[in-house]
Design an enzyme around this catalytic site. Structure first.
Site, PDB file in Angstrom:
ATOM      1  N   ASP A 148       0.742  -1.217   0.006  1.00 51.71           N
ATOM      2  CA  ASP A 148       0.005   0.105   0.191  1.00 51.71           C
ATOM      3  C   ASP A 148       0.880   1.413   0.112  1.00 51.71           C
ATOM      4  O   ASP A 148       1.799   1.352   0.723  1.00 51.71           O
ATOM      5  CB  ASP A 148      -0.896  -0.042   1.252  1.00 51.71           C
ATOM      6  CG  ASP A 148      -1.789   1.205   1.375  1.00 51.71           C
ATOM      7  OD1 ASP A 148      -1.512   1.954   0.454  1.00 51.71           O
ATOM      8  OD2 ASP A 148      -3.150   1.181   2.063  1.00 51.71           O
ATOM      9  N   VAL A 149       0.932   2.059  -1.190  1.00 51.95           N
ATOM     10  CA  VAL A 149       1.950   3.166  -1.091  1.00 51.95           C
ATOM     11  C   VAL A 149       1.598   4.493  -0.095  1.00 51.95           C
ATOM     12  O   VAL A 149       2.319   5.103   0.010  1.00 51.95           O
ATOM     13  CB  VAL A 149       1.839   3.643  -2.496  1.00 51.95           C
ATOM     14  CG1 VAL A 149       2.164   3.018  -3.562  1.00 51.95           C
ATOM     15  CG2 VAL A 149       0.372   4.508  -2.901  1.00 51.95           C
ATOM     16  N   ASN A 201       2.598   5.510 -10.417  1.00 47.88           N
ATOM     17  CA  ASN A 201       1.452   5.718 -10.944  1.00 47.88           C
ATOM     18  C   ASN A 201       0.117   5.409 -10.219  1.00 47.88           C
ATOM     19  O   ASN A 201      -0.892   5.839 -10.272  1.00 47.88           O
ATOM     20  CB  ASN A 201       1.550   4.644 -11.846  1.00 47.88           C
ATOM     21  CG  ASN A 201      -0.203   4.191 -12.603  1.00 47.88           C
ATOM     22  OD1 ASN A 201      -0.486   5.110 -13.678  1.00 47.88           O
ATOM     23  ND2 ASN A 201      -0.626   3.310 -12.149  1.00 47.88           N
ATOM     24  N   TYR A 261      -7.975  15.504  -4.922  1.00 44.12           N
ATOM     25  CA  TYR A 261      -7.416  14.950  -6.012  1.00 44.12           C
ATOM     26  C   TYR A 261      -6.561  16.062  -6.855  1.00 44.12           C
ATOM     27  O   TYR A 261      -5.326  15.947  -6.857  1.00 44.12           O
ATOM     28  CB  TYR A 261      -8.511  14.453  -7.157  1.00 44.12           C
ATOM     29  CG  TYR A 261      -7.975  13.822  -8.106  1.00 44.12           C
ATOM     30  CD1 TYR A 261      -7.317  12.472  -8.147  1.00 44.12           C
ATOM     31  CD2 TYR A 261      -7.719  14.269  -9.451  1.00 44.12           C
ATOM     32  CE1 TYR A 261      -6.773  11.846  -9.387  1.00 44.12           C
ATOM     33  CE2 TYR A 261      -7.209  13.710 -10.600  1.00 44.12           C
ATOM     34  CZ  TYR A 261      -6.807  12.285 -10.525  1.00 44.12           C
ATOM     35  OH  TYR A 261      -6.077  11.925 -11.508  1.00 44.12           O
ATOM     36  N   LYS A 288      -2.626  16.332  -7.153  1.00 37.18           N
ATOM     37  CA  LYS A 288      -1.895  16.601  -8.445  1.00 37.18           C
ATOM     38  C   LYS A 288      -0.928  17.523  -8.578  1.00 37.18           C
ATOM     39  O   LYS A 288       0.234  17.670  -9.228  1.00 37.18           O
ATOM     40  CB  LYS A 288      -2.801  16.199  -9.459  1.00 37.18           C
ATOM     41  CG  LYS A 288      -3.470  14.720  -9.576  1.00 37.18           C
ATOM     42  CD  LYS A 288      -2.363  13.771  -9.782  1.00 37.18           C
ATOM     43  CE  LYS A 288      -3.295  12.245  -9.755  1.00 37.18           C
ATOM     44  NZ  LYS A 288      -2.256  11.251  -9.862  1.00 37.18           N
TER      45      LYS A 288
END
Ligand code: NAP
Length: 260
Positions: free
Chosen positions: A65-66, A92, A158, A162
């Site tokens: 799990d990143v 990714n 989100y 980003k």
């Protein structure tokens, strides 16, 4: 001019689905050894490993799990034990967290998006740099989004994650450049994957989306993956510290094509 990555050791987070899956396949086709990270779908990761091996490539699946720094450290230790190091990291793995206006947002949901998309990318980059800096080579690529630039109502975590990835990329590129390591981001537009199935499987939503894309079609995961392979290769040896957009022109704002 051949784009080859023969013998390069790559790790792709979220490498078992959508854009990550295409990146894993394209890296293997270019000759890289690929560690395919996943969190919840081992069957997809193992099927992909088998597909790559049947085509003569080298791949392995690794669960982590990143959003868990310890799990990330263990993942890099296993890759180190198996292949002796890492040459290419593709950050990714990502989630959009679901739609909620700021005043409706649950803070745990906000934190999860930031922890996966931003902190996860940072922690993976940190582990990769600990190996790339001493060897004086390596490439780190993070999959950002057009939403590092375009606001998106209902997706503040989100878009913030980003946009942060863009500055993280520039800063890590500055730190790593004297050590022969390049750091880049790739920002896809609308790419047909499970993450946006609700949009492309509904005719009305699809048309609304196509109106936002000058090339008038949704992108294929391979169109992002091919750019990743080029940027990871020595063809791009003088490119670092930037986000490269693969978006069919979405950030060219087609609404302005007829004046404004
Ligand atoms: P996807 O098909 O839903 O794939 C998401 C991947 O991330 C899966 O492999 C998933 O693994 C993995 N993942 C999620 N949470 C994770 C975690 N905590 N630890 C490790 N892996 C995790 O989505 P996609 O469209 O290919 O998206 C890939 C990246 O592209 C994301 O960063 C996304 O923001 C970005 N992007 C996509 C688009 C688009 O239009 N599709 C546009 C711009 C940017 P499991 O399968 O094991 O759960």
């Amino acid at each position: 001019m051949n784009v080859r990555l023969d013998g390069k050791r790559a790790v792709v987070t979220g490498g078992n689905s959508g854009i990550g899956e295409a990146i894993s396949v394209c890296l293997a086709e270019a000759g890289a050894l690929v560690a395919i990270n996943y969190v919840a779908h081992p069957e997809a990761a193992h099927a992909l490993v088998q597909r790559i091996q049947e085509q003569g490539g080298i791949a392995m699946a690794i669960q982590a799990d990143v959003s868990d720094p310890e799990a990330i450290a263990k993942m890099f230790e296993s890759i180190q034990a198996a292949w002796g190091g890492v040459d290419i990291l593709v950050n990714n793995a990502g989630i959009d967290g679901g739609r909620a206006l700021a005043w409706e947002t649950d803070i745990a949901a906000w934190r999860k998006v930031i922890e996966v998309n931003l902190t996860g990318a940072f922690c993976c980059a940190r582990e990769a740099l600990r190996r790339m800096v001493p060897q004086n080579s390596g490439v780190i690529l993070t999959i950002s989004s057009v939403h590092e630039e375009i606001a998106w109502s209902g997706y503040s975590a989100y878009t913030a994650s980003k946009a942060a990835v863009s500055m993280l990329t520039k800063t890590l590129a500055q730190e790593a450049a004297p050590h022969g390591v390049r750091v880049l981001a790739v920002a896809p537009g609308a790419i047909k994957t499970p993450i946006n199935r609700a949009v492309w499987s509904d005719a009305g939503s699809l048309q609304d989306l196509l109106d936002k894309i000058p090339l008038k079609r949704i992108g294929a995961p391979e169109e992002v993956a091919r750019m990743v392979v080029v940027l990871a290769s020595d063809i791009a040896s003088y490119v670092t510290g930037r986000t490269i957009f693969v978006d069919g022109g979405m950030t060219d704002y087609p609404d302005f094509a007829h004046g404004g």
